[in-house]
Design a protein around this motif. Structure first.
Motif, PDB file in Angstrom:
ATOM      1  N   LEU A  30       9.177 -32.154 -33.406  1.00 34.71           N
ATOM      2  CA  LEU A  30       9.242 -30.691 -33.495  1.00 34.71           C
ATOM      3  C   LEU A  30       7.849 -30.088 -33.418  1.00 34.71           C
ATOM      4  N   ASN A  31       7.706 -29.072 -32.590  1.00 33.49           N
ATOM      5  CA  ASN A  31       6.430 -28.385 -32.427  1.00 33.49           C
ATOM      6  C   ASN A  31       6.395 -27.120 -33.273  1.00 33.49           C
ATOM      7  N   ASP A  32       5.195 -26.710 -33.586  1.00 35.94           N
ATOM      8  CA  ASP A  32       4.941 -25.413 -34.216  1.00 35.94           C
ATOM      9  C   ASP A  32       5.651 -25.206 -35.550  1.00 35.94           C
ATOM     10  N   MET A  33       5.808 -26.276 -36.312  1.00 34.54           N
ATOM     11  CA  MET A  33       6.370 -26.110 -37.655  1.00 34.54           C
ATOM     12  C   MET A  33       5.332 -25.479 -38.577  1.00 34.54           C
ATOM     13  N   ASN A  34       4.078 -25.575 -38.229  1.00 35.46           N
ATOM     14  CA  ASN A  34       3.012 -24.884 -38.956  1.00 35.46           C
ATOM     15  C   ASN A  34       2.301 -23.960 -37.985  1.00 35.46           C
ATOM     16  N   GLY A  35       1.926 -22.798 -38.476  1.00 33.99           N
ATOM     17  CA  GLY A  35       1.171 -21.865 -37.656  1.00 33.99           C
ATOM     18  C   GLY A  35       2.011 -21.199 -36.584  1.00 33.99           C
ATOM     19  N   ASN A  36       1.334 -20.490 -35.708  1.00 33.01           N
ATOM     20  CA  ASN A  36       1.888 -19.680 -34.628  1.00 33.01           C
ATOM     21  C   ASN A  36       2.645 -18.489 -35.222  1.00 33.01           C
ATOM     22  N   VAL A  37       3.879 -18.668 -35.700  1.00 33.36           N
ATOM     23  CA  VAL A  37       4.563 -17.598 -36.426  1.00 33.36           C
ATOM     24  C   VAL A  37       5.151 -18.154 -37.718  1.00 33.36           C
ATOM     25  N   THR A  38       5.084 -17.358 -38.754  1.00 33.28           N
ATOM     26  CA  THR A  38       5.761 -17.682 -39.996  1.00 33.28           C
ATOM     27  C   THR A  38       7.255 -17.581 -39.720  1.00 33.28           C
ATOM     28  N   GLU A  39       8.050 -18.511 -40.263  1.00 33.56           N
ATOM     29  CA  GLU A  39       9.472 -18.557 -39.924  1.00 33.56           C
ATOM     30  C   GLU A  39      10.369 -18.109 -41.069  1.00 33.56           C
ATOM     31  N   TRP A  40      11.309 -17.230 -40.717  1.00 32.76           N
ATOM     32  CA  TRP A  40      12.311 -16.779 -41.673  1.00 32.76           C
ATOM     33  C   TRP A  40      13.191 -17.955 -42.091  1.00 32.76           C
TER      34      TRP A  40
ATOM     35  N   ASN B  44      -8.950 -31.146 -40.977  1.00 30.86           N
ATOM     36  CA  ASN B  44      -9.723 -31.074 -39.735  1.00 30.86           C
ATOM     37  C   ASN B  44      -8.897 -31.431 -38.497  1.00 30.86           C
ATOM     38  N   ALA B  45      -7.715 -32.043 -38.670  1.00 33.29           N
ATOM     39  CA  ALA B  45      -6.820 -32.341 -37.548  1.00 33.29           C
ATOM     40  C   ALA B  45      -5.802 -31.231 -37.316  1.00 33.29           C
ATOM     41  N   LEU B  46      -5.735 -30.258 -38.218  1.00 34.51           N
ATOM     42  CA  LEU B  46      -4.744 -29.199 -38.111  1.00 34.51           C
ATOM     43  C   LEU B  46      -4.791 -28.451 -36.775  1.00 34.51           C
ATOM     44  N   PRO B  47      -5.968 -28.202 -36.182  1.00 34.68           N
ATOM     45  CA  PRO B  47      -5.977 -27.514 -34.879  1.00 34.68           C
ATOM     46  C   PRO B  47      -5.188 -28.253 -33.791  1.00 34.68           C
ATOM     47  N   ASN B  48      -4.951 -29.539 -33.955  1.00 39.69           N
ATOM     48  CA  ASN B  48      -4.133 -30.279 -32.990  1.00 39.69           C
ATOM     49  C   ASN B  48      -2.643 -29.970 -33.144  1.00 39.69           C
ATOM     50  N   PHE B  49      -2.240 -29.442 -34.296  1.00 42.51           N
ATOM     51  CA  PHE B  49      -0.828 -29.230 -34.615  1.00 42.51           C
ATOM     52  C   PHE B  49      -0.433 -27.767 -34.789  1.00 42.51           C
ATOM     53  N   ALA B  50      -1.391 -26.875 -34.992  1.00 44.80           N
ATOM     54  CA  ALA B  50      -1.035 -25.503 -35.371  1.00 44.80           C
ATOM     55  C   ALA B  50      -1.993 -24.460 -34.809  1.00 44.80           C
ATOM     56  N   TRP B  51      -1.435 -23.287 -34.497  1.00 45.64           N
ATOM     57  CA  TRP B  51      -2.220 -22.097 -34.205  1.00 45.64           C
ATOM     58  C   TRP B  51      -2.355 -21.332 -35.516  1.00 45.64           C
ATOM     59  N   TYR B  52      -3.571 -21.093 -35.958  1.00 50.48           N
ATOM     60  CA  TYR B  52      -3.800 -20.326 -37.182  1.00 50.48           C
ATOM     61  C   TYR B  52      -5.075 -19.522 -36.993  1.00 50.48           C
ATOM     62  N   ASN B  53      -5.560 -18.845 -38.027  1.00 45.67           N
ATOM     63  CA  ASN B  53      -6.626 -17.859 -37.831  1.00 45.67           C
ATOM     64  C   ASN B  53      -7.930 -18.427 -37.267  1.00 45.67           C
ATOM     65  N   VAL B  54      -8.124 -19.704 -37.285  1.00 42.17           N
ATOM     66  CA  VAL B  54      -9.350 -20.315 -36.764  1.00 42.17           C
ATOM     67  C   VAL B  54      -9.303 -20.487 -35.243  1.00 42.17           C
TER      68      VAL B  54
ATOM     69  N   ALA C 168      -6.393 -19.295 -33.023  1.00 38.94           N
ATOM     70  CA  ALA C 168      -5.310 -18.589 -32.329  1.00 38.94           C
ATOM     71  C   ALA C 168      -5.746 -17.344 -31.561  1.00 38.94           C
ATOM     72  N   SER C 169      -6.991 -16.913 -31.711  1.00 44.05           N
ATOM     73  CA  SER C 169      -7.477 -15.692 -31.040  1.00 44.05           C
ATOM     74  C   SER C 169      -6.592 -14.476 -31.335  1.00 44.05           C
ATOM     75  N   SER C 170      -6.104 -14.394 -32.562  1.00 48.09           N
ATOM     76  CA  SER C 170      -5.331 -13.243 -33.058  1.00 48.09           C
ATOM     77  C   SER C 170      -4.070 -12.945 -32.251  1.00 48.09           C
ATOM     78  N   THR C 171      -3.375 -13.993 -31.811  1.00 47.87           N
ATOM     79  CA  THR C 171      -2.142 -13.791 -31.065  1.00 47.87           C
ATOM     80  C   THR C 171      -1.229 -15.013 -31.161  1.00 47.87           C
ATOM     81  N   THR C 172       0.030 -14.830 -30.819  1.00 45.96           N
ATOM     82  CA  THR C 172       0.959 -15.958 -30.752  1.00 45.96           C
ATOM     83  C   THR C 172       0.726 -16.723 -29.448  1.00 45.96           C
TER      84      THR C 172
ATOM     85  N   SER D 180      -2.188 -15.561 -37.930  1.00 44.75           N
ATOM     86  CA  SER D 180      -3.069 -14.646 -38.656  1.00 44.75           C
ATOM     87  C   SER D 180      -3.500 -15.179 -40.022  1.00 44.75           C
ATOM     88  N   GLU D 181      -3.030 -16.384 -40.380  1.00 46.26           N
ATOM     89  CA  GLU D 181      -3.281 -16.893 -41.719  1.00 46.26           C
ATOM     90  C   GLU D 181      -4.198 -18.122 -41.704  1.00 46.26           C
TER      91      GLU D 181
END
Length: 145
Positions: A86-96, A57-67, A69-73, A114-115
């Protein structure tokens, strides 16, 4: 087959030993996502399910994900940082990651906009073909010296 595997390991070691910028290995990525050296004697940062929190339930404070992110980065740094700053280690974009899985797949980590929350777990790992391109995948670089 053993010689081919040994050759691959030597080639990977040579590539990782070069000076310059490169993708993080899967191990380096996870170390960064978990916040580096544990911040307390109990090593609580290393028990986090996500980069910065253990609570779904705290994940929205740390990550953009499908709940949320409004379908965008989103621009980097709008969510809370983990214990290593470090920011955005989870969500926003999957990292290579540097690591490959087979001959045509690269490992990816972190989940994306999107996930689901499950994809954002630090321990989660996936693969994309090396020629994959999409708005849900990106990269962060490490400096080798």
């Amino acid at each position: 087959l053993k010689n081919a595997m040994d050759t691959d390991a030597v080639d990977k070691a040579k590539q990782l030993d070069r000076n310059g910028y490169r993708l993080p290995t899967e191990t380096e990525w996870e170390y960064a996502a978990r916040g580096g050296v544990p911040s307390d004697a109990a090593g609580s940062a290393w028990t986090y399910a996500y980069a910065g929190t253990n609570e779904e339930n705290a994940l929205p404070n740390f990550a953009w994900y499908n709940v949320n992110a409004s379908s965008t980065t989103h621009p980097v740094g709008q969510k809370a940082a983990n214990s290593a700053g470090l920011n955005d280690m989870n969500g926003n974009v999957t990292e290579w990651c540097f690591d490959k899985s087979g001959t045509i797949f690269h490992v990816v980590r972190g989940g994306s906009w999107s996930e689901s929350w499950e994809s954002c777990k630090v321990a989660n790992s996936g693969t994309y073909t090396t020629n994959y391109a999409g708005t849900n995948v990106g990269f962060r670089l490490v400096v080798s010296r």
